[in-house]
Design an enzyme around this catalytic site. Structure first.
Site, mmCIF file in Angstrom:
data_model
loop_
_atom_site.group_PDB
_atom_site.id
_atom_site.type_symbol
_atom_site.label_atom_id
_atom_site.label_comp_id
_atom_site.label_asym_id
_atom_site.label_seq_id
_atom_site.Cartn_x
_atom_site.Cartn_y
_atom_site.Cartn_z
ATOM 1 N N ARG A 143 44.074 38.245 34.107
ATOM 2 C CA ARG A 143 44.029 37.198 32.971
ATOM 3 C C ARG A 143 43.888 37.791 31.706
ATOM 4 O O ARG A 143 43.156 38.980 31.412
ATOM 5 C CB ARG A 143 42.846 36.384 33.219
ATOM 6 C CG ARG A 143 42.778 35.313 34.148
ATOM 7 C CD ARG A 143 44.047 34.131 33.845
ATOM 8 N NE ARG A 143 44.072 33.088 34.763
ATOM 9 C CZ ARG A 143 45.132 33.190 36.082
ATOM 10 N NH1 ARG A 143 45.750 34.028 36.031
ATOM 11 N NH2 ARG A 143 45.234 32.368 36.684
ATOM 12 N N HIS A 196 53.530 36.339 31.907
ATOM 13 C CA HIS A 196 52.485 35.624 33.143
ATOM 14 C C HIS A 196 53.741 35.321 34.385
ATOM 15 O O HIS A 196 53.591 34.196 34.634
ATOM 16 C CB HIS A 196 51.980 34.396 32.526
ATOM 17 C CG HIS A 196 50.689 34.336 33.361
ATOM 18 N ND1 HIS A 196 49.372 33.773 32.936
ATOM 19 C CD2 HIS A 196 50.533 34.327 34.702
ATOM 20 C CE1 HIS A 196 48.609 33.744 33.965
ATOM 21 N NE2 HIS A 196 49.182 33.892 34.851
HETATM 22 P P1 NDP Z 1 40.138 37.309 44.941
HETATM 23 O O1 NDP Z 1 39.102 36.246 44.733
HETATM 24 O O2 NDP Z 1 40.678 37.520 46.375
HETATM 25 O O3 NDP Z 1 39.506 38.684 44.626
HETATM 26 C C1 NDP Z 1 38.806 39.017 43.401
HETATM 27 C C2 NDP Z 1 38.281 40.269 43.341
HETATM 28 O O4 NDP Z 1 37.489 40.524 42.103
HETATM 29 C C3 NDP Z 1 37.175 40.500 44.389
HETATM 30 O O5 NDP Z 1 37.591 41.749 45.078
HETATM 31 C C4 NDP Z 1 35.940 40.532 43.791
HETATM 32 O O6 NDP Z 1 34.996 41.250 44.264
HETATM 33 C C5 NDP Z 1 36.177 41.073 42.455
HETATM 34 N N1 NDP Z 1 35.350 40.417 41.359
HETATM 35 C C6 NDP Z 1 35.161 39.522 41.062
HETATM 36 N N2 NDP Z 1 34.100 39.365 40.115
HETATM 37 C C7 NDP Z 1 33.680 40.462 39.913
HETATM 38 C C8 NDP Z 1 32.589 41.224 39.085
HETATM 39 N N3 NDP Z 1 31.966 40.660 38.328
HETATM 40 N N4 NDP Z 1 32.553 42.614 39.255
HETATM 41 C C9 NDP Z 1 33.311 43.265 40.082
HETATM 42 N N5 NDP Z 1 34.255 42.770 40.937
HETATM 43 C C10 NDP Z 1 34.593 41.419 40.765
HETATM 44 O O7 NDP Z 1 41.383 36.969 43.949
HETATM 45 P P2 NDP Z 1 42.817 37.477 44.152
HETATM 46 O O8 NDP Z 1 42.980 38.988 44.474
HETATM 47 O O9 NDP Z 1 43.697 36.367 44.774
HETATM 48 O O10 NDP Z 1 43.268 37.178 42.671
HETATM 49 C C11 NDP Z 1 42.882 37.701 41.526
HETATM 50 C C12 NDP Z 1 43.251 37.265 40.197
HETATM 51 O O11 NDP Z 1 44.688 37.519 40.108
HETATM 52 C C13 NDP Z 1 43.320 35.703 39.922
HETATM 53 O O12 NDP Z 1 41.854 35.018 39.755
HETATM 54 C C14 NDP Z 1 44.196 35.348 38.891
HETATM 55 O O13 NDP Z 1 43.471 35.608 37.888
HETATM 56 C C15 NDP Z 1 45.031 36.726 38.745
HETATM 57 N N6 NDP Z 1 46.492 36.411 39.188
HETATM 58 C C16 NDP Z 1 47.508 36.495 38.442
HETATM 59 C C17 NDP Z 1 49.039 36.236 38.685
HETATM 60 C C18 NDP Z 1 49.710 36.676 37.554
HETATM 61 O O14 NDP Z 1 50.845 36.193 37.762
HETATM 62 N N7 NDP Z 1 49.353 37.256 36.585
HETATM 63 C C19 NDP Z 1 49.117 35.690 39.903
HETATM 64 C C20 NDP Z 1 47.843 35.418 40.843
HETATM 65 C C21 NDP Z 1 46.784 35.730 40.494
HETATM 66 P P3 NDP Z 1 34.423 40.858 45.873
HETATM 67 O O15 NDP Z 1 35.602 41.453 46.768
HETATM 68 O O16 NDP Z 1 33.074 41.806 45.887
HETATM 69 O O17 NDP Z 1 34.314 39.395 45.972
HETATM 70 C C1 OXD Z 2 47.727 32.552 39.363
HETATM 71 C C2 OXD Z 2 48.573 32.913 38.490
HETATM 72 O O1 OXD Z 2 46.632 32.591 39.019
HETATM 73 O O2 OXD Z 2 49.672 32.397 38.505
HETATM 74 O O3 OXD Z 2 48.075 32.458 40.680
HETATM 75 O O4 OXD Z 2 48.074 33.264 37.101
#
Ligand code: NDP
Ligand code: OXD
Length: 309
Positions: A224, A272
């Site tokens: 993000r 994005h």
């Molecule tokens: P998940 O919830 O599956 O994974 C999130 C990861 O972040 C986990 O490994 C989690 O740790 C880690 N995490 C969260 N908080 C912390 C912290 N404080 N310190 C360290 N690690 C942390 O999410 P996704 O993989 O499905 O998606 C990730 C992000 O990608 C979304 O939230 C979105 O913002 C972004 N996204 C962007 C898109 C785009 O087109 N640009 C499209 C889709 C998503 P743990 O494994 O220990 O829980």
């Molecule tokens: C998502 C995104 O969070 O599109 O899936 O950014």
């Protein structure tokens, strides 16, 4: 069973078709149309706006159009006790693996420098190591990070991840928590941010973090815009601490026309679209979750509201 839809990305009729194929008995209603709010069981939304979901008193579940749920959790007036399901669907995951592989390979094989050389007709044999000698690290190793690691693992990149809880993925060195961040950064030449935006991760891509990377590292941010301090990225590029950045997300979207990123020779911008939820596959996942709820089971991929993702 009735679903209210506010997607913003695809037309309502595209989603209606997809839901009709996945769950024919589900009635779909367009956000803003004439519908009795009390008849709505499910909401499928992107950025509904503060307090907007409270209008539906009988919601059983809120489905996020995106994987990130910051667009929902920043609503101070969310309905209480209604589960939120984030988007986990195979084509969204596939799209992110494509974006990440593209930019990792681009930096790894010095494509920006080779393109500059071509423009200037320069024959300079830039050498890159092979993948096992390139250290790539994931900030955030959830659904998307792990799928990207599978793809990069096929090239045998030297992979590591940083997450809240430790991971045991084969061939990926796991770091976690605040004490794990410095050693993770110190070994990471190509840094990929796939974190959710939460109070704990906001502004994490800042000068101090860049200083912890080896000099000349590359940044890929598909998490993000709220993760990045953009002035710090520009300063790190100017000093050479960062050699390049691929940015899909920004503090302000659309990226303002006057922003220095647009014309920066070391920045690759995309609007994005690193990965986008695909209606057919997403509707199948939502339909499966609705069937679970209707059968009295808990839905899959619910958000931990306290953790913020
Ligand atoms: P998940 O919830 O599956 O994974 C999130 C990861 O972040 C986990 O490994 C989690 O740790 C880690 N995490 C969260 N908080 C912390 C912290 N404080 N310190 C360290 N690690 C942390 O999410 P996704 O993989 O499905 O998606 C990730 C992000 O990608 C979304 O939230 C979105 O913002 C972004 N996204 C962007 C898109 C785009 O087109 N640009 C499209 C889709 C998503 P743990 O494994 O220990 O829980
Ligand atoms: C998502 C995104 O969070 O599109 O899936 O950014």
């Amino acid at each position: 069973m009735h679903l209210i839809v506010k997607s913003d990305f695809d037309r309502f009729d595209v989603w209606t078709e997809a839901f009709k194929a996945a769950l024919p008995r589900l009635g779909c209603h367009e956000w803003g149309g004439a519908v009795d709010p009390a008849s709505i069981d499910y909401a499928f939304v992107w950025q509904p706006g503060d307090g907007a979901l409270r209008r539906f008193p009988n919601l059983k579940c809120i489905f996020s159009v995106g994987a990130g749920v910051d667009h929902l959790l920043d609503d101070p007036d969310l309905p209480d006790g209604v589960p939120i399901v984030r988007m986990v669907e195979p084509e969204l995951t596939r799209g992110m693996t494509e974006y990440v592989a593209l930019h990792v390979l681009r930096f790894h094989r010095a494509v920006p420098e080779l393109e500059a050389q071509q423009r200037d007709r320069v024959w300079n044999e830039l050498m890159s190591p092979t993948a096992p000698r390139r250290r790539v690290g994931f900030l955030g190793f959830g659904v998307l990070g792990q799928a990207c690691a599978d793809v990069l693992g096929a090239f045998e990149f030297d992979l590591a991840c940083w997450s809240r809880r430790p991971k045991t993925t084969a061939n990926v060195q796991s770091f976690c928590g605040s004490e794990g961040l410095a050693p993770f950064l110190a070994r990471t030449e190509i840094l990929i941010c796939l974190l959710p935006l939460t109070p704990a991760t906001e502004n994490i891509l800042n000068a101090a973090l860049f200083a912890g990377l080896p000099r000349g590292a590359w940044l890929i941010n598909a998490g993000r815009g709220g993760h990045q301090i953009e002035a710090d990225i520009l300063a790190a590029l100017a000093s050479g601490q960062l050699a390049g950045a691929a940015l899909d997300v920004f503090q302000t979207e659309p990226l303002p026309a006057a922003h220095p990123f647009w014309s920066h020779p070391k920045v690759a911008i995309s609007p994005h679209i690193a990965s986008v939820t695909q209606p057919q596959s997403a509707a199948r996942e939502i339909a499966a979750n609705i069937r679970r709820i209707e059968a009295g089971e808990a839905p899959l991929n619910t958000v931990d509201i306290t953790a913020g993702y």
